[in-house]
Design an enzyme around this catalytic site. Structure first.
Site, PDB file in Angstrom:
ATOM      1  N   HIS A  57       0.780  -1.029  -0.090  1.00 28.81           N
ATOM      2  CA  HIS A  57       0.255   0.057  -0.045  1.00 28.81           C
ATOM      3  C   HIS A  57       0.915   1.075  -0.231  1.00 28.81           C
ATOM      4  CE1 HIS A  57      -3.219   2.696   0.698  1.00 28.81           C
ATOM      5  NE2 HIS A  57      -2.861   3.052   1.690  1.00 28.81           N
ATOM      6  N   ASP A  59       1.072   5.078  -0.165  1.00 29.51           N
ATOM      7  CA  ASP A  59       0.100   6.435  -0.134  1.00 29.51           C
ATOM      8  C   ASP A  59       0.875   7.508  -1.100  1.00 29.51           C
ATOM      9  OD1 ASP A  59      -1.663   5.961   1.822  1.00 29.51           O
ATOM     10  OD2 ASP A  59       0.044   5.558   3.124  1.00 29.51           O
ATOM     11  N   ASP A 181      -7.826   1.426   2.231  1.00 28.55           N
ATOM     12  CA  ASP A 181      -7.520   2.507   3.138  1.00 28.55           C
ATOM     13  C   ASP A 181      -8.207   3.595   3.537  1.00 28.55           C
ATOM     14  OD1 ASP A 181      -5.682   2.955   5.360  1.00 28.55           O
ATOM     15  OD2 ASP A 181      -4.315   4.206   4.027  1.00 28.55           O
ATOM     16  N   HIS A 430      -6.489   9.538  -0.288  1.00 29.18           N
ATOM     17  CA  HIS A 430      -6.991   9.720   0.923  1.00 29.18           C
ATOM     18  C   HIS A 430      -6.217  10.209   2.222  1.00 29.18           C
ATOM     19  CE1 HIS A 430      -5.018   5.613   0.576  1.00 29.18           C
ATOM     20  NE2 HIS A 430      -4.755   5.822   1.907  1.00 29.18           N
TER      21      HIS A 430
END
Length: 1021
Positions: A57, A59, A181, A430
């Site tokens: 993951h 970001d 997420d 996000h």
């Protein structure tokens, strides 16, 4: 290494050449590849198949900037480098064809791709084509779902998918959504995934009470009916992950983890195969009770994992090997490398064979709580200036794309457009628009978006000059179009030029009126419309609060105001503004022209057109609003919650922070019971200026011929006294009887019903009354009195958190600061400063009210509010330019002062959602129906749009319909079908969308809330 013969060498050259080129086709196809479901590692019948999903993951900014995450710098904040992840994963996958990996964030992938040589590109492409490396979701970033607008979400998916399609072809086309997420999940996001043609979506963060209920009832997987208007066209299979997106406890094999590796040397004193396998199989045994099929998905990865991928894959190889050896001893578990789409396909196959049915969900997953006192509702408001900047970015991106297409700009301007496309894609992340990033990352997001603005401004200047230049052979007539900072009333052109032009572009598909405000130094100006007609203007002094905004570098103390009427759809009008001689008295804002009227209660009555309001002369507070023939008593105040500060050691000690909204107590504190008041009554506008304190002020405006009341507020710097952060709200209190019910929008599109202290899918226990009833308000919140047929709505200029905590009330959180971190990762308190002072925020609410029963025809309350929402989301964009001393007549001889992009306006219920340059001189065109089923008695009906000869600068020569992301022809999209538990209408994706005969005639039918996407070829007129 063996020597290659000549044939082999030429084949390699051709292979590398093929892989290194980007396809020029709008939709690309790779025949003969083994990707897709046929590339999945086979499952075993009669076993519980455990799908091992290797993932990272990544970001797109959070604790570090986008570049810092990609390159791996700023390691003190986080040890993470995406370039090393992709390098390492590719190397590990090439070693074993059974291994699988998924990747999500196209922003990082594209950055990496541009750095690679031909050999690496060929290897990467091969991994995609054989299914070892699967692209999931496909957006530029993994977007937030609460505070993002559907137009921006669609744009960022479209841009990410275009890059994938052009570069890697059909095999990189995503089949499922991967939203693991974001802090809660919206129904509109599920609808977008269904329209992208996805087979399913995988989620993670849902309310802890909801998750407990779903686990106990084996309903972590469901069919999500994601639209109340397009019910049979909105189903999508939805799966909630079991353990966050993390590995099972004890099985994190990343270099960032501390779990023991699997040691399979029996001679080693640390040999642990038996213990590890036993632990893993015990875990999946428990997990199996929560799902309905003999397929389980285990995530093996976490934030920025796989920087040394072999550490992961070597241990996963061993885990799979030794767990599967247990099958010889009657184990019922079969482990395999897999992907979310392969898992979904296996679930589908088993579901079909066993005729399984699935529970149905019709609401959303907001608000999200991770424990009793941790409601993730603070981020609905955190960093309100970035939220507004992003909204302006979307507005300008649509303007930029439309002007680019209408003017027929060439590829030389493409980089300027792409800069804003990509910046907006990053801002949807996000941890970007949410305001949950570190301060230095927020500054970098603003830098990226500002750069995108500047570069797209270059493209719009070129486009406007092409459309407005009467003498295309004379470059000296080029106009230096500029933009101003209207949020702080600062503009170099209007402040310094004796004469200038104002060009106002309307990005909507219908004519609009638009009030223009320009900061100036003097009183006396004349404004002439494109025909040379002098139009009404007013000069109004600026409120002191605006003059004192930190960072404002302007000497302007006044604004001129005029109404730009009937701006053409996808077109512009240019107005000529000049100083005049002599003294023109300017109405001051301390007095009315005549004595104000007073009602029976002694309140002052003020009206403008059909709208009026009353206020108490002594307190300076609003007491009522009359609109659409209905007078509604109403008060409006500014209040605050004091944020809780704890040590975050357990739920009861959770602090209010960037993510979490948690008041210190049940009290809400009024900033001031009174406001000093100043008034201005003009022919075009009425202003009532309120000062509540030295850090909160507001101007209430009534415009001539407008259908709303504007509340223009300025808040900040928030005081830092008292030892607690402050959550600033404005509350509108009416006498409406609302029965604990209110309504909020879902990503700016459909409206969802909310009931206080209630969730539709489980028996709710609320431990935080305020934050537990807060919802994201992307554009609108409303309340209704069903008995009296009255409605009050507040529309916002940016995302905000909102609720109705008592009947008849609407409250919106507009600013906040926090003195503690909430311990959910960002690692710093949310306490923003700008120009050496606490952050000052200026924003607007647009108030609408009336009877939803009495209004008829095309002027219902719903249609009025839709009009407001459209005009505030996609405002008419204002460009200014000096005239270089030319008179109006001289300027008009050289320039086109009015341009219409459409031959005819579209109906009120239809909007061109997208018009942008696409590939090989084609355009991308999206049409949307903007009303819901039963929302409006007149406009909530199917609408046919005739695209024949609709654009003034080009005609459509061919048209092909695609899925929403424009990466696949709609007629070729095949989706997996799952059966609902209920006996409702059968899902029919293809027949619900296919109206191909109509497109051949360029007549497009739209159902309520439907969006249809087309790639069109054009011929310039």
């Amino acid at each position: 290494m063996k020597r290659m013969n000549l044939t082999q060498k030429w084949l390699l050259v051709i292979l590398v050449w093929k892989f290194s080129l980007a396809s020029s086709a709008a939709i690309s196809y790779d025949e003969g590849s083994s990707c897709g479901y046929k590339s999945c590692n086979p499952v075993k019948d009669g076993f519980v198949n455990v799908h091992i999903v290797a993932h990272s993951h990544d970001d797109v900014g959070w604790l570090k900037t986008v570049d810092q995450y990609y390159y791996g710098s700023n390691s003190d904040n986080q040890k993470a480098g995406v370039q090393y992840i992709i390098d390492s994963v590719v190397d590990s996958l090439l070693r074993d064809s059974s291994r699988r990996f998924i990747y999500v964030e196209t922003a990082f992938l594209w950055k990496w791709w541009l750095d690679q040589n031909d050999k690496m590109r060929a290897q990467f492409k091969q991994l995609i084509e054989n299914g070892q490396l699967e692209i999931i979701s496909g957006g530029w970033s993994m977007n937030d779902e609460a505070v993002t607008h559907y137009q921006s979400i669609i744009d960022q998916f479209t841009w990410g998918m275009r890059k994938l399609n052009e570069t890697f072809g059909k095999c990189a086309r995503p089949k499922v959504g991967w939203q693991i997420d974001p802090f809660g999940h919206s129904r509109e996001m599920a609808f977008i995934f269904s329209q992208l043609g996805f087979d399913g979506v995988f989620l993670n963060r849902i309310d802890y009470q909801d998750q407990d209920k779903r686990r106990s009832s084996s309903s972590l997987e469901m069919i999500w009916k994601s639209s109340g208007s397009l019910e049979n066209n909105s189903d999508i299979f939805t799966s909630v992950l079991y353990n966050h997106y993390s590995p099972p406890p004890g099985f994190c094999f990343d270099i960032l983890c501390n779990d023991d590796p699997i040691i399979d040397n029996p001679e080693s004193p640390d040999y642990n195969v038996e213990r590890k396998v036993n632990s893993f199989l015990q875990y999946v045994e428990t997990m199996k009770t929560n799902y309905r099929t003999n397929n389980l998905l285990i995530t093996m990865g976490n934030d920025f994992n796989y920087q040394d991928a072999d550490v992961w894959f070597k241990n996963l190889d061993k885990l799979i090997k030794y767990a599967n050896q247990r099958q010889n001893d009657s184990s019922k578990y079969n482990l395999l490398y897999s992907t979310p789409s392969c898992y979904l396909n296996a679930v589908h196959d088993e579901s079909s064979k066993k005729k399984l049915t699935w529970p149905v969900k019709t609401d959303d997953f907001f608000p999200y709580a991770s424990d009793d006192h941790s409601y993730w509702t603070g981020y609905f408001t955190s960093r309100p200036t970035i939220k507004r900047f992003e909204r302006e970015g979307n507005n300008f991106l649509q303007v930029c794309k439309q002007l680019y297409a209408l003017a027929g700009l060439g590829s030389e301007e493409e980089d300027n457009l792409n800069s804003l496309r990509e910046a907006m894609g990053v801002l949807q992340h996000h941890d970007a628009i949410t305001g949950t990033e570190k301060q230095h990352v927020a500054a970098d997001y603003a830098r990226l978006l500002n750069r995108g603005f500047n570069q797209c401004s270059t493209a719009t200047k070129t486009a406007l000059n092409k459309l407005a230049n009467n003498d295309t052979n004379n470059s000296s007539t080029a106009v230096e179009y500029q933009q101003c900072q209207f949020n702080i009333s600062e503009c170099t052109v209007s402040e310094n030029e004796n004469s200038f032009v104002v060009t106002i572009y309307n990005p909507l598909s219908r004519p609009v009126n638009n009030y223009v405000r320009l900061p100036v130094l003097h009183d006396n100006y004349e404004v002439h419309d494109p025909e040379g007609k002098k139009i009404a203007t007013e000069t109004i002094s600026l409120p002191k609060a605006i003059l004192n905004i930190p960072g404002r570098d302007s000497k302007a103390t006044q604004e001129i105001l005029f109404l730009a009427e009937n701006l053409p759809p996808l077109g512009f009008k240019t107005y000529y503004v000049s100083k005049t001689e002599g003294v023109v008295s300017n109405k001051t804002h301390q007095e009315f022209q005549a004595n104000p009227n007073k009602n029976s209660n002694g309140d002052v009555e003020v009206t403008k057109g059909d709208i009026g309001l009353t206020y108490n002369e002594e307190t300076g507070l609003l007491t009522g609003i009359k609109m659409n023939g209905e007078y509604i008593p109403i008060t409006q105040k500014f209040l605050l919650y004091r944020g809780f500060i704890g040590n975050n050691g357990n739920s009861a000690n959770r602090s209010s922070g960037a993510y979490i909204f948690r008041p210190n107590d049940s009290n809400v504190y009024t900033v001031s019971e009174k406001a000093t008041i100043e008034t201005y009554l003009g022919s075009l506008i009425v202003e009532i200026r309120q000062t509540f304190s030295d850090w909160i002020s507001q101007t209430i405006r009534l415009y001539c011929s407008e259908n709303f009341v504007e509340f223009d507020w300025i808040v900040g710097p928030i005081p830092t006294d008292g030892g607690n952060g402050k959550e600033i709200i404005t509350r509108y209190t009416t006498t409406l009887k609302t029965n604990s019910t209110f309504y909020t929008d879902s990503n700016g599109k459909e409206i969802l019903k909310r009931v206080r202290n209630f969730r539709p899918t489980w028996d709710l226990n609320v431990f935080e009354n305020a934050s537990g009833n807060y919802y994201p308000v992307t554009s609108k919140i409303s309340i209704r009195d069903e008995t009296n047929g009255l409605e009050v709505a507040v529309l916002t200029d940016r995302p905000e958190g909102g609720s109705s905590l008592s009947d008849g009330e609407i409250e919106l959180m507009i600013h906040r600061n926090c003195f503690a971190d909430d311990s959910f990762g960002v690692g710093e308190a949310l306490n923003e400063y700008a120009y050496g002072k606490g952050l000052v925020v200026r924003g607007s609410h647009y108030f609408s009210s009336g009877s939803f029963l009495k209004l008829t025809g095309d002027q219902t309350l719903a249609s009025q509010q839709k009009d407001i929402a459209q005009r505030k989301l996609l405002r008419a964009w204002t460009f200014l330019a000096p005239t270089d001393g030319l008179s109006f007549k001289e300027y008009k001889e050289k320039h086109v002062l009015q341009y219409e992009g459409l031959v005819k306006a579209l109906p009120k219920n239809v909007q061109i959602l997208t018009l942008e340059p696409w590939i090989d001189q084609s355009f991308l065109l999206r049409l949307e129906h903007v009303f819901e089923v039963n929302e409006d008695p007149h406009w909530s009906s199917n609408q046919i749009v005739d695209l024949n000869d609709i654009f003034t600068s080009f005609e459509i020569t061919s048209i092909e319909e695609t899925t929403l992301g424009a990466n696949q022809l709609l007629k070729e999209n095949e989706r997996l079908y799952f059966t609902r538990e209920t006996n409702e209408c059968r899902f029919d994706w293809k027949n619900a969308n296919k109206i191909y005969d109509a497109t051949k005639k360029l007549k497009i039918e739209l159902m309520p809330m439907q969006i249809r996407t087309f790639i069109i070829d054009i011929k310039k007129k």
